[in-house]
Design a protein around this motif. Structure first.
Motif, PDB file in Angstrom:
ATOM      1  N   MET A   1      24.978  79.154  49.533  1.00 16.50           N
ATOM      2  CA  MET A   1      24.590  77.795  49.907  1.00 16.50           C
ATOM      3  C   MET A   1      25.749  76.851  49.656  1.00 16.50           C
ATOM      4  N   GLU A   2      26.059  76.000  50.608  1.00 14.57           N
ATOM      5  CA  GLU A   2      27.183  75.081  50.469  1.00 14.57           C
ATOM      6  C   GLU A   2      26.655  73.669  50.278  1.00 14.57           C
ATOM      7  N   HIS A   3      27.236  72.969  49.295  1.00 14.97           N
ATOM      8  CA  HIS A   3      26.814  71.604  49.018  1.00 14.97           C
ATOM      9  C   HIS A   3      27.878  70.641  49.506  1.00 14.97           C
ATOM     10  N   LYS A   4      27.457  69.588  50.186  1.00 20.60           N
ATOM     11  CA  LYS A   4      28.388  68.601  50.690  1.00 20.60           C
ATOM     12  C   LYS A   4      28.968  67.785  49.541  1.00 20.60           C
ATOM     13  N   ASN A   5      30.223  67.402  49.689  1.00 17.87           N
ATOM     14  CA  ASN A   5      30.839  66.509  48.712  1.00 17.87           C
ATOM     15  C   ASN A   5      30.133  65.159  48.732  1.00 17.87           C
ATOM     16  N   GLN A   6      30.086  64.518  47.567  1.00 12.80           N
ATOM     17  CA  GLN A   6      29.500  63.206  47.480  1.00 12.80           C
ATOM     18  C   GLN A   6      30.547  62.215  47.020  1.00 12.80           C
ATOM     19  N   THR A   7      30.362  60.969  47.408  1.00 13.92           N
ATOM     20  CA  THR A   7      31.263  59.933  46.934  1.00 13.92           C
ATOM     21  C   THR A   7      31.104  59.786  45.436  1.00 13.92           C
ATOM     22  N   LYS A   8      32.213  59.679  44.718  1.00 20.76           N
ATOM     23  CA  LYS A   8      32.172  59.579  43.266  1.00 20.76           C
ATOM     24  C   LYS A   8      31.382  58.350  42.854  1.00 20.76           C
ATOM     25  N   ALA A   9      30.400  58.559  41.990  1.00 17.75           N
ATOM     26  CA  ALA A   9      29.524  57.472  41.582  1.00 17.75           C
ATOM     27  C   ALA A   9      30.097  56.730  40.389  1.00 17.75           C
ATOM     28  N   SER A  10      29.705  55.485  40.271  1.00 15.75           N
ATOM     29  CA  SER A  10      30.124  54.681  39.135  1.00 15.75           C
ATOM     30  C   SER A  10      29.411  55.142  37.879  1.00 15.75           C
ATOM     31  N   ALA A  11      30.111  55.069  36.732  1.00 22.50           N
ATOM     32  CA  ALA A  11      29.496  55.436  35.456  1.00 22.50           C
ATOM     33  C   ALA A  11      28.294  54.554  35.151  1.00 22.50           C
ATOM     34  N   ASN A  12      28.251  53.350  35.741  1.00 17.65           N
ATOM     35  CA  ASN A  12      27.143  52.443  35.487  1.00 17.65           C
ATOM     36  C   ASN A  12      25.833  52.960  36.052  1.00 17.65           C
ATOM     37  N   GLU A  13      25.896  53.934  36.957  1.00 14.87           N
ATOM     38  CA  GLU A  13      24.682  54.494  37.537  1.00 14.87           C
ATOM     39  C   GLU A  13      24.026  55.518  36.617  1.00 14.87           C
TER      40      GLU A  13
ATOM     41  N   GLY B   1      31.495  78.242  45.211  1.00 11.22           N
ATOM     42  CA  GLY B   1      32.623  78.511  46.083  1.00 11.22           C
ATOM     43  C   GLY B   1      33.848  77.687  45.732  1.00 11.22           C
ATOM     44  N   LYS B   2      34.564  77.243  46.750  1.00 10.28           N
ATOM     45  CA  LYS B   2      35.796  76.480  46.567  1.00 10.28           C
ATOM     46  C   LYS B   2      35.631  75.032  47.013  1.00 10.28           C
ATOM     47  N   VAL B   3      34.402  74.555  47.020  1.00  2.78           N
ATOM     48  CA  VAL B   3      34.149  73.164  47.389  1.00  2.78           C
ATOM     49  C   VAL B   3      34.847  72.256  46.389  1.00  2.78           C
ATOM     50  N   SER B   4      35.526  71.220  46.892  1.00  2.00           N
ATOM     51  CA  SER B   4      36.222  70.288  46.004  1.00  2.00           C
ATOM     52  C   SER B   4      35.405  69.016  45.846  1.00  2.00           C
ATOM     53  N   GLY B   5      35.906  68.091  45.053  1.00  2.00           N
ATOM     54  CA  GLY B   5      35.193  66.845  44.827  1.00  2.00           C
ATOM     55  C   GLY B   5      34.059  67.023  43.834  1.00  2.00           C
ATOM     56  N   ASP B   6      33.032  66.184  43.946  1.00  2.00           N
ATOM     57  CA  ASP B   6      31.892  66.242  43.027  1.00  2.00           C
ATOM     58  C   ASP B   6      31.054  67.472  43.348  1.00  2.00           C
ATOM     59  N   ARG B   7      31.222  68.516  42.574  1.00  2.00           N
ATOM     60  CA  ARG B   7      30.664  69.827  42.925  1.00  2.00           C
ATOM     61  C   ARG B   7      29.834  70.452  41.812  1.00  2.00           C
ATOM     62  N   HIS B   8      29.625  69.725  40.723  1.00  2.00           N
ATOM     63  CA  HIS B   8      28.837  70.250  39.605  1.00  2.00           C
ATOM     64  C   HIS B   8      27.571  69.414  39.406  1.00  2.00           C
ATOM     65  N   PRO B   9      26.631  69.900  38.617  1.00  2.00           N
ATOM     66  CA  PRO B   9      25.318  69.244  38.518  1.00  2.00           C
ATOM     67  C   PRO B   9      25.337  67.900  37.795  1.00  2.00           C
ATOM     68  N   ILE B  10      24.283  67.138  38.078  1.00  2.00           N
ATOM     69  CA  ILE B  10      23.934  65.928  37.337  1.00  2.00           C
ATOM     70  C   ILE B  10      22.632  66.220  36.592  1.00  2.00           C
ATOM     71  N   VAL B  11      22.644  66.030  35.281  1.00  2.00           N
ATOM     72  CA  VAL B  11      21.456  66.271  34.455  1.00  2.00           C
ATOM     73  C   VAL B  11      21.017  64.931  33.880  1.00  2.00           C
ATOM     74  N   ARG B  12      19.843  64.482  34.255  1.00  2.00           N
ATOM     75  CA  ARG B  12      19.344  63.181  33.821  1.00  2.00           C
ATOM     76  C   ARG B  12      18.741  63.244  32.409  1.00  2.00           C
ATOM     77  N   SER B  13      18.488  62.075  31.843  1.00  2.00           N
ATOM     78  CA  SER B  13      17.982  61.977  30.473  1.00  2.00           C
ATOM     79  C   SER B  13      16.651  62.706  30.302  1.00  2.00           C
TER      80      SER B  13
END
Length: 286
Positions: A1-13, A206-218
């Motif tokens: 499964m391939e995940h699309k790159n996302q625009t880097k989010a602000s730390a304030n989010e 795979g070799k996807v670049s950019g934001d490619r790892h998980p986000i774990v919420r509180s």
């Protein structure tokens, strides 16, 4: 499964180290560590040298953390007489790192019934020492000292069996329970008050670049051996069952399990990370 790159989010989010401890609260925690150390010296004199060096002779938590990490991480490449002043300087001049470490201590005491005082993580818990080492390397990464940050990542991985890339963004109040073989990739984001058991991977695909790892919420609880891959989001107060492989977003307050993971139902409690309830919705263990 391939995940699309996302625009880097602000730390304030993201909820990253909100509600830091006051200086008074920090001093109170360190006073409790001192008291516990003095009691152990009376019953276990063989530990006197360690406890005196790391706790009794240290006026503040920053100096105690620097001493403990220097004892653990020093080697021929960088001996203690060089390493400890470096660590001490970083911690004393960046109080947020020390407050984050103190909140991690509190998280362990509050969530791990085997832990009797805040002294125990400082002396014995490699999960706490590993994430504190990460905080040092993350600070170095953020100031452009990438080679030294990667050095600390490498040494910490060898010593503690925990591999966290220094560019990852991690909040505070984090419990790495047992911690062995935890891997956190470069673009991972872990918010405050998360509990992660051993052998968990927050990895890319795979070799996807950019934001490619998980986000774990509180409030998330991640069971032992789980693999969360790609730029997926684990929603607030969700629960991931042990041994699961997560390839899709997990909605808030849901429990997922399986290979690949699927939604099993609602989480059993309001905040799984704090409750540490290792069960699925039907009562089966995760």
């Amino acid at each position: 499964m391939e995940h699309k790159n996302q625009t880097k989010a602000s730390a304030n989010e993201f909820n990253l180290c909100h509600g830091r401890l006051s200086q008074e609260e920090l001093d109170e925690i360190w006073a409790g560590v001192h008291e516990a150390a003095e009691k152990i010296i009376q019953s276990e004199p063989q530990l006197r040298h360690l406890l005196t060096d790391v706790v009794i002779s240290r006026k503040c938590m920053a100096r105690g953390l620097a001493a403990r990490l220097a004892r653990k991480l020093a080697r021929e490449d960088m001996q203690r007489d060089e390493l400890e002043p470096l660590l001490c300087d970083i911690l004393i001049n960046n109080g947020a790192l020390v407050r984050s470490a103190a909140r991690d201590m509190q998280a362990i005491v509050d969530r791990d019934p085997a832990c009797q005082s805040a002294l125990e993580p400082l002396l014995f818990y490699k999960g706490f020492l590993a994430i504190t080492s990460y905080r040092i390397s993350h600070h170095l990464w953020g100031t452009g000292r990438h080679a030294l940050a990667l050095y600390f990542q490498s040494i910490s991985s060898e010593i503690f069996g925990v591999d966290i890339h220094p560019a990852a963004r991690i909040g505070c109040g984090i419990l790495l329970d047992h911690a062995t073989s935890v891997v956190v990739g470069e673009t991972s984001i872990i918010e405050d008050d998360v509990s992660i058991l051993h052998e968990v991977t927050l990895g890319g695909t795979g070799k996807v670049s950019g934001d490619r790892h998980p986000i774990v919420r509180s409030g998330v609880l991640i069971g032992a051996g789980s693999k969360i891959l790609g730029r997926v989001t684990i929603g607030t107060c969700a629960k991931v069952g042990a041994g699961s492989v997560v390839l899709e977003d997990v909605p808030p307050h849901k429990t997922v399990a399986g290979v690949p993971a699927v939604v099993m139902g609602e989480s059993n409690e309001e905040n799984p990370a704090l409750g540490m309830n290792q069960s699925l919705c039907d009562g089966n263990r995760i």
